[in-house]
Design a protein around this motif. Sequence first.
Motif, PDB file in Angstrom:
ATOM      1  N   ALA A 230       8.169  -4.838  10.044  1.00 19.82           N
ATOM      2  CA  ALA A 230       8.507  -5.983   9.196  1.00 19.82           C
ATOM      3  C   ALA A 230       7.336  -6.325   8.279  1.00 19.82           C
ATOM      4  CB  ALA A 230       8.877  -7.179  10.070  1.00 19.82           C
ATOM      5  N   LEU A 231       6.143  -6.222   8.865  1.00 22.15           N
ATOM      6  CA  LEU A 231       4.944  -6.508   8.088  1.00 22.15           C
ATOM      7  C   LEU A 231       4.800  -5.508   6.932  1.00 22.15           C
ATOM      8  CD1 LEU A 231       2.835  -8.705   8.855  1.00 22.15           C
ATOM      9  CD2 LEU A 231       1.317  -6.814   9.467  1.00 22.15           C
ATOM     10  N   TRP A 232       5.028  -4.241   7.267  1.00 20.74           N
ATOM     11  CA  TRP A 232       4.927  -3.211   6.234  1.00 20.74           C
ATOM     12  C   TRP A 232       5.996  -3.400   5.168  1.00 20.74           C
ATOM     13  CZ3 TRP A 232       0.892  -0.738   5.004  1.00 20.74           C
ATOM     14  CH2 TRP A 232      -0.055  -0.389   5.973  1.00 20.74           C
ATOM     15  N   ALA A 233       7.195  -3.756   5.585  1.00 25.11           N
ATOM     16  CA  ALA A 233       8.273  -3.956   4.617  1.00 25.11           C
ATOM     17  C   ALA A 233       7.853  -5.025   3.608  1.00 25.11           C
ATOM     18  CB  ALA A 233       9.559  -4.368   5.337  1.00 25.11           C
ATOM     19  N   GLU A 234       7.278  -6.100   4.158  1.00 27.12           N
ATOM     20  CA  GLU A 234       6.859  -7.183   3.287  1.00 27.12           C
ATOM     21  C   GLU A 234       5.791  -6.709   2.297  1.00 27.12           C
ATOM     22  OE1 GLU A 234       5.060 -11.399   4.438  1.00 27.12           O
ATOM     23  OE2 GLU A 234       6.760 -10.778   5.681  1.00 27.12           O
ATOM     24  N   ARG A 235       4.808  -5.985   2.833  1.00 25.54           N
ATOM     25  CA  ARG A 235       3.733  -5.515   1.958  1.00 25.54           C
ATOM     26  C   ARG A 235       4.234  -4.573   0.882  1.00 25.54           C
ATOM     27  NH1 ARG A 235      -1.610  -3.176   4.675  1.00 25.54           N
ATOM     28  NH2 ARG A 235      -1.989  -2.558   2.518  1.00 25.54           N
ATOM     29  N   ILE A 236       5.112  -3.647   1.316  1.00 27.19           N
ATOM     30  CA  ILE A 236       5.601  -2.647   0.367  1.00 27.19           C
ATOM     31  C   ILE A 236       6.442  -3.297  -0.726  1.00 27.19           C
ATOM     32  CG2 ILE A 236       7.214  -0.706   0.163  1.00 27.19           C
ATOM     33  CD1 ILE A 236       6.032   0.232   2.917  1.00 27.19           C
ATOM     34  N   GLU A 237       7.292  -4.248  -0.313  1.00 26.74           N
ATOM     35  CA  GLU A 237       8.100  -4.945  -1.319  1.00 26.74           C
ATOM     36  C   GLU A 237       7.207  -5.686  -2.316  1.00 26.74           C
ATOM     37  OE1 GLU A 237      11.303  -7.362   0.295  1.00 26.74           O
ATOM     38  OE2 GLU A 237      11.681  -5.784   1.775  1.00 26.74           O
ATOM     39  N   LYS A 238       6.133  -6.235  -1.802  1.00 29.46           N
ATOM     40  CA  LYS A 238       5.225  -6.986  -2.674  1.00 29.46           C
ATOM     41  C   LYS A 238       4.569  -6.052  -3.696  1.00 29.46           C
ATOM     42  CE  LYS A 238       1.585 -10.306  -2.285  1.00 29.46           C
ATOM     43  NZ  LYS A 238       0.431 -10.594  -1.446  1.00 29.46           N
ATOM     44  N   VAL A 239       4.117  -4.896  -3.198  1.00 27.08           N
ATOM     45  CA  VAL A 239       3.516  -3.919  -4.110  1.00 27.08           C
ATOM     46  C   VAL A 239       4.543  -3.477  -5.147  1.00 27.08           C
ATOM     47  CG1 VAL A 239       2.456  -1.632  -4.283  1.00 27.08           C
ATOM     48  CG2 VAL A 239       1.890  -3.138  -2.361  1.00 27.08           C
ATOM     49  N   ALA A 240       5.770  -3.224  -4.675  1.00 32.85           N
ATOM     50  CA  ALA A 240       6.826  -2.770  -5.586  1.00 32.85           C
ATOM     51  C   ALA A 240       7.071  -3.804  -6.685  1.00 32.85           C
ATOM     52  CB  ALA A 240       8.110  -2.522  -4.803  1.00 32.85           C
ATOM     53  N   ARG A 241       7.179  -5.062  -6.267  1.00 31.56           N
ATOM     54  CA  ARG A 241       7.409  -6.100  -7.271  1.00 31.56           C
ATOM     55  C   ARG A 241       6.215  -6.195  -8.228  1.00 31.56           C
ATOM     56  NH1 ARG A 241      12.175  -8.838  -6.040  1.00 31.56           N
ATOM     57  NH2 ARG A 241      12.699  -8.845  -3.828  1.00 31.56           N
TER      58      ARG A 241
ATOM     59  N   MET B 111      10.873   3.012   3.071  1.00 25.90           N
ATOM     60  CA  MET B 111      10.935   1.636   2.578  1.00 25.90           C
ATOM     61  C   MET B 111      10.571   1.564   1.091  1.00 25.90           C
ATOM     62  SD  MET B 111       9.781  -0.841   5.731  1.00 25.90           S
ATOM     63  CE  MET B 111       8.416   0.004   6.439  1.00 25.90           C
ATOM     64  N   ALA B 112       9.545   2.315   0.720  1.00 28.25           N
ATOM     65  CA  ALA B 112       9.149   2.313  -0.695  1.00 28.25           C
ATOM     66  C   ALA B 112      10.258   2.934  -1.545  1.00 28.25           C
ATOM     67  CB  ALA B 112       7.841   3.087  -0.866  1.00 28.25           C
ATOM     68  N   HIS B 113      10.851   4.001  -1.024  1.00 28.68           N
ATOM     69  CA  HIS B 113      11.929   4.695  -1.709  1.00 28.68           C
ATOM     70  C   HIS B 113      13.121   3.750  -1.908  1.00 28.68           C
ATOM     71  CE1 HIS B 113      13.759   8.598  -2.798  1.00 28.68           C
ATOM     72  NE2 HIS B 113      14.882   8.127  -2.282  1.00 28.68           N
ATOM     73  N   VAL B 114      13.412   2.990  -0.863  1.00 30.88           N
ATOM     74  CA  VAL B 114      14.529   2.045  -0.923  1.00 30.88           C
ATOM     75  C   VAL B 114      14.286   0.985  -2.006  1.00 30.88           C
ATOM     76  CG1 VAL B 114      15.624   0.159   0.348  1.00 30.88           C
ATOM     77  CG2 VAL B 114      15.379   2.412   1.423  1.00 30.88           C
ATOM     78  N   CYS B 115      13.032   0.559  -2.152  1.00 31.03           N
ATOM     79  CA  CYS B 115      12.727  -0.415  -3.214  1.00 31.03           C
ATOM     80  C   CYS B 115      13.128   0.141  -4.577  1.00 31.03           C
ATOM     81  CB  CYS B 115      11.242  -0.760  -3.225  1.00 31.03           C
ATOM     82  SG  CYS B 115      10.729  -1.735  -1.810  1.00 31.03           S
TER      83      CYS B 115
END
Lengths: 442, 368
Positions: free
Chosen positions: A16-27, A109-113
Amino acid sequence: MQFARRRSSSLTPELALWAERIEKVARGYGLDFYEIVFELLDAKDVNGIAAYGGFPVRYPSWRFGMEFERLEKGYEYGLSKIYELVINNDPVVAYLVKSNSLLEQKLVMAHVCGHADFFAHNCWFQATDRHMLDTMGQHSTTVRRLVDRHGLERVETFMDAALSLETLLDPYLPLRGHLAKTKPTSLGAPPTYDILGFLCERAPVEDWQREILRIVRAEAYYFQPQRMTKIMNEGWASFWHSRILTGGVLDASEIVDFADCHSGATARAPGRVNPYKLGIELFRYAEELGHDVFALRRRHNDASLIDELVDETFVEREMLFLYGKNARTARTEVTDRDWRKVKDRLLGELAWGGLPQIELVAVDAHGKGELSLLHHHDGRDLQLAHARETLLRLSAVWKGPVELVTREESEGRLLVCDGKEVEVSEIAAPSTEAPTEQSGEH
Amino acid sequence: MFRIEVDRARFREIVRGRIRQDLRKYLSNSELIARQGEHAVSVPIPQIELPRFRFGENQKAGVGQGPGEKGEALGEKDGEGGGEGAAGDAEGAHILEVEVELEELAEMLGKELQLPNIQPRGKREISTDGGRYNGVRRSGPDSLRHMRRTFKAALLRTISAGEWDPANPKVVPDREDQRYRARKSAPVPDSSAVIFHMMDVSGSMGREQKEIVRIEAFWIDTWLRSQYRNIEVVYIVHDAVAKVVDQNAFFHLRESGGTKISSAYELALKLIQEKYRTEDWNIYPFHYSDGDNWSARDTERCVALLKDELLPRCNQFCYGQVKSAYGSGQFKKDLDDALGGDERLVTSSVSDRGDIAAAIRSFLGKGR
């Protein structure tokens, strides 16, 4: 799982922590998407959902069971494994396989973003149902109700007939509707490519059968944009997962494994085009040429993007070639590396979402209430055995005669179906020209 | 994943329907044999697909990616995928393998050929020393003490003796209250069978003849397995001499030389006497040849062996004559003439694969 929306997510705290971080980077890179709900499942459950096209709930059909069987066998024998599964919905739902390593999960997760951004912004997806998770659930309930009322055999038979016709739609219809700010509707009159829509309105079927036709059509239109943007969508997601992960999400010790995993997914498979590979290279090339990649991902589908970007340099660099069967040696060989021919071929294959272009040109042309279909032949023949069976089913739904004009090589063929049999006769070849190309770019 | 299991079950039902429909086809070809596992066969079926308008076979062309000069072959991936555009329609080529339990296959076979179940031969029951501790007795080692039963017995005794006090519910087991688990040996119905597959591998038995034997043997095994819990299969090949071989050798061995059928019968008899006593085993010898024998004298010897030794010991003796280009087909005639009245002997002749189903039916149709 059908309550994915109400459940926050089944991720472990670490993921969950990684998902949050990755989404933040993506945005941070400018990607923009609906909320993403990640579900962590074991491989068998992911296979089940994949068999349903990504949805936990679909109407009952043996076809899904068959797909499940295939996926399970592939997994069992170690031939195939699903890495990522993401559905276009608000919120976006993506499934992660429990057995994957942390690095693989980050990559997915990054791919999904990337996919989520693509769903949200590509123009072809603008008319899609963003609550498809619920809609699929409703379809499921409806069909189950119909099964209770009319019996499995009858519903299944009609559903199979309808599904045989699910490719008979107009891929450009939803976008036209979207641009005109109206709900996409079929005019219910020929000439039209939206043969499913025509049948929904005009076929003399019982109410419950019409309901099934509508369900099949709605789902077909929902999936159609994915067919038309496969290369772009995967390319875009790969382009971004690579950038997101190497832009600070991975630490140095993970980079080699990432490179291994990434290059596995984007490898050139000999003799075929890998959409991940072709897609990512298209976006990288576009960036080199100074294009605004965000604008490209908004405006294009596979065909129009290739039309815009592919040139001699690209074909050479990506080592694209044409292959064909050598009649003399019966081998499949490299036949040409001329970039124009390669590009033409790619465009031809992708233009209609990879499907034969079949138009309903007239109703009741000879006064017998028959449907007249025309296959716009682009050099690729129809498989006649399939065409005959499909006509039989179309005729069963229409409850009247059906005919199809097509070509075998350069010779014209007329297939006439009276509801019981299909007769094939030779006719003068119909005009070879495909109808005026509708531009994919908007 | 309940729903997908329902869909999978429906799919499998449809597949089984197909296999049932096509069972005659499977009866005459060897497709299934190579795919036999211990308990199941994986049946390759062309993926059941929905007909659609799709591109056809002149699509052996497309766009690929990679090195290679003009005219260079693409290698084994013969045009697969046909470029990205066609990939979505490539599903037509898939072959799906579906596991079917051998038991189920036997059931289909039974239905298709209307085979009766095998009637138990006499009332023979062999008791097995199955180590199941499901009995109770009053003495035994402490490690096998049955606490519940012991307590129950003690409670009963306490109550009936009037010593039960609800306010102070104390129960002390006596020595007589002790109960122990005991091994119970239950007689298990006669459940063992041995199959002898004997084949003539002399020069005149060709590939096709062996293939026919192979298919027959596969279906016979499948059926008998569904009838007996414990099955052993013995493979014997013979030309002028007989020997026991493994399954693989049985189907692939090619000897040459004369044919002395009695050699195989003698070997089978020897094995029966040594290893497969009639009290314990149901015995099913099958013999396949093209009907040629060394001499009339040897045939006489075979008839005598059958009549005096083998038939009395067997549930049924089957002789399957496979027609070959060189075989005279005399042996079946001789057997029928000499022993035609004996219902323990079944003979059949197969001239091509189409006759296999009928041969199996005549072998297994008597329910012996």
